[in-house]
Design a protein around this motif. Structure first.
Motif, PDB file in Angstrom:
ATOM      1  N   ASP A  88       0.985  -1.307   0.098  1.00  0.00           N
ATOM      2  CA  ASP A  88       0.030  -0.044  -0.059  1.00  0.00           C
ATOM      3  C   ASP A  88       0.968   1.261  -0.140  1.00  0.00           C
ATOM      4  OD1 ASP A  88       1.026  -0.060   2.557  1.00  0.00           O
ATOM      5  OD2 ASP A  88      -0.601  -0.197   3.691  1.00  0.00           O
ATOM      6  N   GLU A  89       2.303   1.278  -0.548  1.00  0.00           N
ATOM      7  CA  GLU A  89       2.987   2.342  -0.613  1.00  0.00           C
ATOM      8  C   GLU A  89       3.374   3.131   0.996  1.00  0.00           C
ATOM      9  OE1 GLU A  89       1.706   5.195  -3.080  1.00  0.00           O
ATOM     10  OE2 GLU A  89       1.729   3.995  -5.077  1.00  0.00           O
ATOM     11  N   ARG A  90       3.166   2.308   1.884  1.00  0.00           N
ATOM     12  CA  ARG A  90       3.253   2.681   3.376  1.00  0.00           C
ATOM     13  C   ARG A  90       4.220   1.741   4.053  1.00  0.00           C
ATOM     14  NH1 ARG A  90      -1.820   4.621   2.622  1.00  0.00           N
ATOM     15  NH2 ARG A  90      -2.713   2.766   3.558  1.00  0.00           N
ATOM     16  N   TYR A  91       5.368   1.973   4.355  1.00  0.00           N
ATOM     17  CA  TYR A  91       6.110   1.161   4.963  1.00  0.00           C
ATOM     18  C   TYR A  91       6.002   1.184   6.515  1.00  0.00           C
ATOM     19  CZ  TYR A  91      10.303  -1.714   6.077  1.00  0.00           C
ATOM     20  OH  TYR A  91      11.190  -2.799   6.507  1.00  0.00           O
ATOM     21  N   GLY A  92       5.035   0.253   7.063  1.00  0.00           N
ATOM     22  CA  GLY A  92       4.500   0.179   8.291  1.00  0.00           C
ATOM     23  C   GLY A  92       5.125  -0.856   9.205  1.00  0.00           C
ATOM     24  N   LYS A  93       4.264  -0.974  10.383  1.00  0.00           N
ATOM     25  CA  LYS A  93       5.028  -2.049  11.403  1.00  0.00           C
ATOM     26  C   LYS A  93       4.983  -3.267  10.798  1.00  0.00           C
ATOM     27  CE  LYS A  93       6.649  -2.921  15.474  1.00  0.00           C
ATOM     28  NZ  LYS A  93       7.839  -2.285  15.905  1.00  0.00           N
ATOM     29  N   THR A  94       3.980  -3.883  10.018  1.00  0.00           N
ATOM     30  CA  THR A  94       3.729  -5.019   9.732  1.00  0.00           C
ATOM     31  C   THR A  94       4.997  -5.543   8.455  1.00  0.00           C
ATOM     32  OG1 THR A  94       2.179  -4.631   7.714  1.00  0.00           O
ATOM     33  CG2 THR A  94       1.542  -5.504   9.833  1.00  0.00           C
ATOM     34  N   SER A  95       5.272  -4.266   7.685  1.00  0.00           N
ATOM     35  CA  SER A  95       6.329  -4.435   6.670  1.00  0.00           C
ATOM     36  C   SER A  95       7.567  -4.622   7.393  1.00  0.00           C
ATOM     37  CB  SER A  95       6.465  -3.225   5.859  1.00  0.00           C
ATOM     38  OG  SER A  95       4.995  -3.062   5.001  1.00  0.00           O
ATOM     39  N   GLU A  96       7.799  -3.837   8.477  1.00  0.00           N
ATOM     40  CA  GLU A  96       8.925  -3.809   9.104  1.00  0.00           C
ATOM     41  C   GLU A  96       9.246  -5.178   9.904  1.00  0.00           C
ATOM     42  OE1 GLU A  96      11.321  -0.866  12.176  1.00  0.00           O
ATOM     43  OE2 GLU A  96       9.496  -1.827  13.063  1.00  0.00           O
ATOM     44  N   THR A  97       8.256  -6.022  10.279  1.00  0.00           N
ATOM     45  CA  THR A  97       8.469  -7.104  10.758  1.00  0.00           C
ATOM     46  C   THR A  97       8.653  -8.315   9.959  1.00  0.00           C
ATOM     47  OG1 THR A  97       6.724  -6.568  12.571  1.00  0.00           O
ATOM     48  CG2 THR A  97       6.861  -8.876  12.154  1.00  0.00           C
ATOM     49  N   ALA A  98       8.111  -8.041   8.645  1.00  0.00           N
ATOM     50  CA  ALA A  98       8.195  -8.984   7.528  1.00  0.00           C
ATOM     51  C   ALA A  98       9.802  -8.876   7.208  1.00  0.00           C
ATOM     52  CB  ALA A  98       7.710  -8.603   6.330  1.00  0.00           C
ATOM     53  N   VAL A  99      10.235  -7.771   6.973  1.00  0.00           N
ATOM     54  CA  VAL A  99      11.925  -7.550   6.529  1.00  0.00           C
ATOM     55  C   VAL A  99      12.494  -8.216   7.815  1.00  0.00           C
ATOM     56  CG1 VAL A  99      13.463  -5.847   6.486  1.00  0.00           C
ATOM     57  CG2 VAL A  99      11.217  -5.436   5.301  1.00  0.00           C
ATOM     58  N   LYS A 100      12.363  -7.930   8.966  1.00  0.00           N
ATOM     59  CA  LYS A 100      13.214  -8.654  10.153  1.00  0.00           C
ATOM     60  C   LYS A 100      13.060 -10.087   9.884  1.00  0.00           C
ATOM     61  CE  LYS A 100      12.500  -4.962  13.477  1.00  0.00           C
ATOM     62  NZ  LYS A 100      12.066  -4.768  14.947  1.00  0.00           N
ATOM     63  N   ALA A 101      12.000 -10.821   9.678  1.00  0.00           N
ATOM     64  CA  ALA A 101      11.881 -12.108   9.495  1.00  0.00           C
ATOM     65  C   ALA A 101      12.821 -12.479   8.194  1.00  0.00           C
ATOM     66  CB  ALA A 101      10.589 -12.618   9.300  1.00  0.00           C
ATOM     67  N   TYR A 102      12.624 -11.956   7.215  1.00  0.00           N
ATOM     68  CA  TYR A 102      13.682 -12.143   5.909  1.00  0.00           C
ATOM     69  C   TYR A 102      15.092 -11.934   6.358  1.00  0.00           C
ATOM     70  CZ  TYR A 102      15.744 -11.665   1.526  1.00  0.00           C
ATOM     71  OH  TYR A 102      16.672 -12.107   0.658  1.00  0.00           O
ATOM     72  N   GLN A 103      15.332 -10.814   6.963  1.00  0.00           N
ATOM     73  CA  GLN A 103      16.690 -10.768   7.305  1.00  0.00           C
ATOM     74  C   GLN A 103      17.176 -11.809   8.436  1.00  0.00           C
ATOM     75  OE1 GLN A 103      16.293  -6.851   9.181  1.00  0.00           O
ATOM     76  NE2 GLN A 103      17.237  -5.878   7.046  1.00  0.00           N
ATOM     77  N   ARG A 104      16.525 -12.471   9.293  1.00  0.00           N
ATOM     78  CA  ARG A 104      17.056 -13.346  10.072  1.00  0.00           C
ATOM     79  C   ARG A 104      17.132 -14.690   9.297  1.00  0.00           C
ATOM     80  NH1 ARG A 104      13.521 -11.050  14.130  1.00  0.00           N
ATOM     81  NH2 ARG A 104      11.751 -12.084  13.242  1.00  0.00           N
ATOM     82  N   SER A 105      16.336 -15.073   8.470  1.00  0.00           N
ATOM     83  CA  SER A 105      16.388 -16.228   7.332  1.00  0.00           C
ATOM     84  C   SER A 105      17.896 -16.189   6.670  1.00  0.00           C
ATOM     85  CB  SER A 105      15.171 -16.082   6.667  1.00  0.00           C
ATOM     86  OG  SER A 105      15.311 -15.428   5.626  1.00  0.00           O
ATOM     87  N   LYS A 106      18.365 -15.058   6.530  1.00  0.00           N
ATOM     88  CA  LYS A 106      19.474 -14.800   5.650  1.00  0.00           C
ATOM     89  C   LYS A 106      20.626 -14.580   6.284  1.00  0.00           C
ATOM     90  CE  LYS A 106      17.113 -15.744   1.891  1.00  0.00           C
ATOM     91  NZ  LYS A 106      17.397 -16.846   1.398  1.00  0.00           N
TER      92      LYS A 106
END
Length: 429
Positions: A237-255
């Motif tokens: 939705d063009e707004r980098y909010g809390k759920t987007s940040e949580t998803a990025v953190k999960a991705y970063q941990r997986s890598k």
């Protein structure tokens, strides 16, 4: 003698006297006999006539007739009426069913060409309609010979002793009663063929860092990429909010990256969307890790004997022969924490299968070896497709993107299918 007359008179008197005496005697005798006779026999009548005759000159002796009484004894007549028992035997009437052989009904539709997996059109619609009528479960009828149709056909062929190859030719079509020289669709309106998937949007890129609060096209690009990888968030939705940040953190941990929720050059490069200045990102992973002897990075605690070793942390598998030599290794996409670590064995295999949650998601070369916490079956298979479009690319293998099973490229899945038969040991680390 004194003379004729004097002599004759006395003789006559004597004769009379004698006759008289004799007559009395006779009467007395007759009376005696009467008194002494036994009673007559019952039911018989006897008449006795006694005649005593004394002949004397001009004298006839009296005649006595004794009539004995007739006694008739009526014997009582006893009539025994025996009870008449009438046993009514049950009457059984057997009504034999009348069998009327009706003329066979014509099939509701016919097909005239061989059908197999991924066939489409009205003949497939006919086949699926008949299978559905027979009680087989499948997606449709929808004019698409998908995995559920293959499974239904295979089940039918097994039930009829036919070659269970999942395709329909003259033998299977004839058994179903729909094979003909001319195709005829079922009555009604044919379902529309599934729409072709929309073309994938052009790959977006970012050239600046995206963090919590960022808006616009760059935020939208990051969110789209995360959703495509299977991460859950509000948007895109063009707004980098809390759920987007949580998803990025999960991705970063997986890598193995720093899980700060910020998409800079390093994280965006790993996501494949960075177009800014080159960053000191980790080198791209090789298709095969550096070799250590002939183990190709095989973990030390991976068991012994012929086996498949699956590392959840590395998202990689190794095929090891009975001598301990690694014969193949490749990246996969599974889950980070499932199945649980342990030793398993292959218990079933399917050439064609589909997702239990969504039959439109299909894949091949399924090699099952474990069960998930909820009872779902877990195995190795190729990257799934939905309406022919892969759910991820081969370049994304090495990331935990799967919803449960272990995804492989098609070529790797074929190799695993041929190598890991039922009973093959699988060690999960």
């Amino acid at each position: 003698m004194l003379g004729f007359g004097g002599v004759s008179r006395p003789r006559r008197r004597a004769t009379f006297v004698l006759a008289t005496v004799l007559g009395v005697a006779t009467l007395a005798d007759a009376s005696f006999v009467y008194a002494q006779d036994p009673p007559p026999t019952p039911t018989s009548t006897t008449t006795t006539t006694t005649t005593t005759t004394t002949t004397a000159p001009t004298t006839t002796a009296a005649t006595t007739t004794t009539v004995r009484p007739t006694t008739t004894t009526a014997r009582p007549t006893t009539t025994t009426v025996r009870p008449t028992t009438t046993t009514a035997r049950p009457t059984t009437t057997t009504v034999r069913p009348t069998t009327t052989t009706a003329a066979p009904k014509p099939p509701i539709c016919t097909i005239s060409k061989e059908l197999k997996h991924n066939s489409t059109g009205l003949d497939v619609w006919c086949l699926e309609t008949v299978l559905k009528t027979l009680g087989y479960q499948l997606t449709g009828p929808d004019q698409v010979f998908g995995t559920t149709t293959v499974n239904a056909v295979t089940a039918y062929q097994r039930s009829k002793g036919l070659n269970a190859d999942g395709s329909v030719g003259s033998r299977t079509g004839g058994s179903l009663g729909i094979w003909s020289t001319v195709s005829r669709p079922p009555p009604g309106t044919a379902p529309a063929l599934p729409a072709a998937p929309a073309p994938a949007p052009k790959q977006c890129t970012i050239a600046r860092t995206v963090r919590y609060g960022t808006t616009g096209a760059d935020a939208l690009c990051v969110e789209r990429k995360l959703v495509a990888l299977g991460y859950s968030l509000d948007g895109p939705d063009e707004r980098y909010g809390k759920t987007s940040e949580t998803a990025v953190k999960a991705y970063q941990r997986s890598k193995g990256l720093t899980a700060d929720g910020v998409v800079g050059a390093v994280t965006a490069t790993r996501l494949g969307i960075w177009s800014g200045p080159a960053a000191s990102a980790p080198a791209a992973k090789p298709s095969t890790p550096a070799s250590t002897g002939n183990t190709y990075g095989l973990p030390a605690n991976s068991g012994t004997g012929r086996r498949v070793v699956y590392s959840r942390a590395q998202q990689r598998v190794w095929a090891v022969d009975s001598s301990g030599k690694v014969v193949k290794t490749h990246y996969v996409s599974g889950r980070r924490y499932e199945p649980y670590a342990g030793t398993y064995s292959v218990y079933s295999r399917s050439m064609y299968t589909y997702s239990a949650d969504n039959p439109d998601i299909k894949f091949r070369y399924m090699v099952r070896f474990a069960y998930g916490p909820g009872g779902g079956r877990i195995g190795f298979h190729e990257i799934p497709t939905k309406f022919g479009t892969p759910l991820q690319s081969n370049s994304q293998l090495g990331q935990p993107l799967s919803g449960g099973c272990v995804r492989q490229s098609t070529s790797d899945a074929q190799w695993m299918w041929n190598w890991a038969g039922v009973g093959t040991k699988v060690v999960v680390l």
